[in-house]
Design a protein around this motif. Sequence first.
Motif, PDB file in Angstrom:
ATOM      1  N   GLU A  36       1.969   8.779  -0.883  1.00  0.00           N
ATOM      2  CA  GLU A  36       2.114   9.904  -1.791  1.00  0.00           C
ATOM      3  C   GLU A  36       0.787  10.603  -2.079  1.00  0.00           C
ATOM      4  O   GLU A  36       0.719  11.466  -2.936  1.00  0.00           O
ATOM      5  CB  GLU A  36       2.742   9.405  -3.098  1.00  0.00           C
ATOM      6  CG  GLU A  36       4.123   8.793  -2.883  1.00  0.00           C
ATOM      7  CD  GLU A  36       4.665   8.129  -4.119  1.00  0.00           C
ATOM      8  OE1 GLU A  36       4.076   8.281  -5.203  1.00  0.00           O
ATOM      9  OE2 GLU A  36       5.690   7.453  -3.998  1.00  0.00           O
ATOM     10  N   ALA A  37      -0.248  10.253  -1.374  1.00  0.00           N
ATOM     11  CA  ALA A  37      -1.575  10.794  -1.627  1.00  0.00           C
ATOM     12  C   ALA A  37      -1.715  12.207  -1.066  1.00  0.00           C
ATOM     13  O   ALA A  37      -1.085  12.572  -0.084  1.00  0.00           O
ATOM     14  CB  ALA A  37      -2.637   9.892  -1.001  1.00  0.00           C
ATOM     15  N   ALA A  47       1.585   3.328  -2.205  1.00  0.00           N
ATOM     16  CA  ALA A  47       1.083   4.463  -2.974  1.00  0.00           C
ATOM     17  C   ALA A  47       0.306   5.438  -2.100  1.00  0.00           C
ATOM     18  O   ALA A  47       0.189   6.613  -2.440  1.00  0.00           O
ATOM     19  CB  ALA A  47       0.198   3.975  -4.124  1.00  0.00           C
ATOM     20  N   VAL A  48      -0.207   4.992  -0.982  1.00  0.00           N
ATOM     21  CA  VAL A  48      -0.969   5.885  -0.108  1.00  0.00           C
ATOM     22  C   VAL A  48      -0.074   6.974   0.465  1.00  0.00           C
ATOM     23  O   VAL A  48      -0.504   8.079   0.698  1.00  0.00           O
ATOM     24  CB  VAL A  48      -1.649   5.080   1.017  1.00  0.00           C
ATOM     25  CG1 VAL A  48      -2.271   6.002   2.040  1.00  0.00           C
ATOM     26  CG2 VAL A  48      -2.707   4.177   0.431  1.00  0.00           C
ATOM     27  N   LYS A  87      -1.818  -0.116  -6.633  1.00  0.00           N
ATOM     28  CA  LYS A  87      -2.903   0.859  -6.726  1.00  0.00           C
ATOM     29  C   LYS A  87      -2.516   2.152  -6.016  1.00  0.00           C
ATOM     30  O   LYS A  87      -1.943   2.123  -4.939  1.00  0.00           O
ATOM     31  CB  LYS A  87      -4.180   0.305  -6.100  1.00  0.00           C
ATOM     32  CG  LYS A  87      -4.779  -0.867  -6.853  1.00  0.00           C
ATOM     33  CD  LYS A  87      -5.978  -1.410  -6.114  1.00  0.00           C
ATOM     34  CE  LYS A  87      -6.587  -2.608  -6.801  1.00  0.00           C
ATOM     35  NZ  LYS A  87      -5.721  -3.793  -6.753  1.00  0.00           N
ATOM     36  N   THR A  88      -2.882   3.266  -6.612  1.00  0.00           N
ATOM     37  CA  THR A  88      -2.676   4.547  -5.956  1.00  0.00           C
ATOM     38  C   THR A  88      -3.787   4.759  -4.927  1.00  0.00           C
ATOM     39  O   THR A  88      -4.818   4.072  -4.946  1.00  0.00           O
ATOM     40  CB  THR A  88      -2.717   5.706  -6.966  1.00  0.00           C
ATOM     41  OG1 THR A  88      -4.045   5.791  -7.496  1.00  0.00           O
ATOM     42  CG2 THR A  88      -1.697   5.519  -8.090  1.00  0.00           C
ATOM     43  N   ALA A  89      -3.584   5.727  -4.063  1.00  0.00           N
ATOM     44  CA  ALA A  89      -4.616   6.061  -3.078  1.00  0.00           C
ATOM     45  C   ALA A  89      -5.902   6.493  -3.776  1.00  0.00           C
ATOM     46  O   ALA A  89      -7.000   6.151  -3.340  1.00  0.00           O
ATOM     47  CB  ALA A  89      -4.116   7.151  -2.144  1.00  0.00           C
ATOM     48  N   SER A  90      -5.780   7.218  -4.870  1.00  0.00           N
ATOM     49  CA  SER A  90      -6.970   7.644  -5.619  1.00  0.00           C
ATOM     50  C   SER A  90      -7.715   6.443  -6.189  1.00  0.00           C
ATOM     51  O   SER A  90      -8.952   6.410  -6.188  1.00  0.00           O
ATOM     52  CB  SER A  90      -6.573   8.598  -6.742  1.00  0.00           C
ATOM     53  OG  SER A  90      -6.068   9.798  -6.197  1.00  0.00           O
ATOM     54  N   GLN A  91      -6.976   5.448  -6.664  1.00  0.00           N
ATOM     55  CA  GLN A  91      -7.623   4.235  -7.173  1.00  0.00           C
ATOM     56  C   GLN A  91      -8.323   3.473  -6.051  1.00  0.00           C
ATOM     57  O   GLN A  91      -9.431   2.962  -6.226  1.00  0.00           O
ATOM     58  CB  GLN A  91      -6.598   3.340  -7.868  1.00  0.00           C
ATOM     59  CG  GLN A  91      -6.103   3.892  -9.188  1.00  0.00           C
ATOM     60  CD  GLN A  91      -4.905   3.125  -9.728  1.00  0.00           C
ATOM     61  OE1 GLN A  91      -4.030   2.686  -8.981  1.00  0.00           O
ATOM     62  NE2 GLN A  91      -4.873   2.969 -11.042  1.00  0.00           N
ATOM     63  N   GLN A 123       0.812  -1.196   0.000  1.00  0.00           N
ATOM     64  CA  GLN A 123       0.000   0.000   0.000  1.00  0.00           C
ATOM     65  C   GLN A 123       0.853   1.256   0.000  1.00  0.00           C
ATOM     66  O   GLN A 123       0.424   2.297   0.452  1.00  0.00           O
ATOM     67  CB  GLN A 123      -0.946  -0.034   1.208  1.00  0.00           C
ATOM     68  CG  GLN A 123      -1.836  -1.257   1.162  1.00  0.00           C
ATOM     69  CD  GLN A 123      -2.427  -1.588   2.505  1.00  0.00           C
ATOM     70  OE1 GLN A 123      -1.839  -1.339   3.542  1.00  0.00           O
ATOM     71  NE2 GLN A 123      -3.602  -2.168   2.484  1.00  0.00           N
TER      72      GLN A 123
END
Length: 166
Positions: A95-96, A92-93, A126-130, A90
């Motif tokens: 950098e959210a 990617a979160v 997955k990015t936080a937006s995803q 996780q």
Amino acid sequence: MSLDNLNNTTLEQAKHSFMQCCTSSQWVNAMAIARPFSSIESMLKHADAVWDKLNESDYLEAFEGHPQIGNVNTLRAKYANTKALASGEQSAVQEASDQVLHALAKGNTDYLNKFGFIFIVCATGKTASQMLALLEARLPNNRATELANAAEEQRKIFQLRLEKLV
């Protein structure tokens, strides 16, 4: 750890290793007892077969093994405190934006209040937006549908962790 090491470790050590992949005690016990596995593929296949035979309480026990996201601070800290096998799942979160983090925190609270268990998603890649989009798409579901979705996401997570384990 190699598959050979996992196959030849004590029952308690094997349970400890499998618990790092999924916290359902029924799943852990079944995996530890099923050793030795002839290959990683046979272990992964067996893991799925065991998972498919479990019931709701077993799934909920597995979900409880994930830290709950209660607010933006815990959301930021969540990924810094995961075990080695969960590392990178996780990332990617981190950098959210604050806006996305606040929306994720609120969505997770809404999800828990509606379904009675935390939002589970296999976040690798997955990015936080995803993840936020997935959360928002799943919130309108009924509990039975969402339990099935969460169980499938948990399956993806333990499959990745098993591969990292060996």
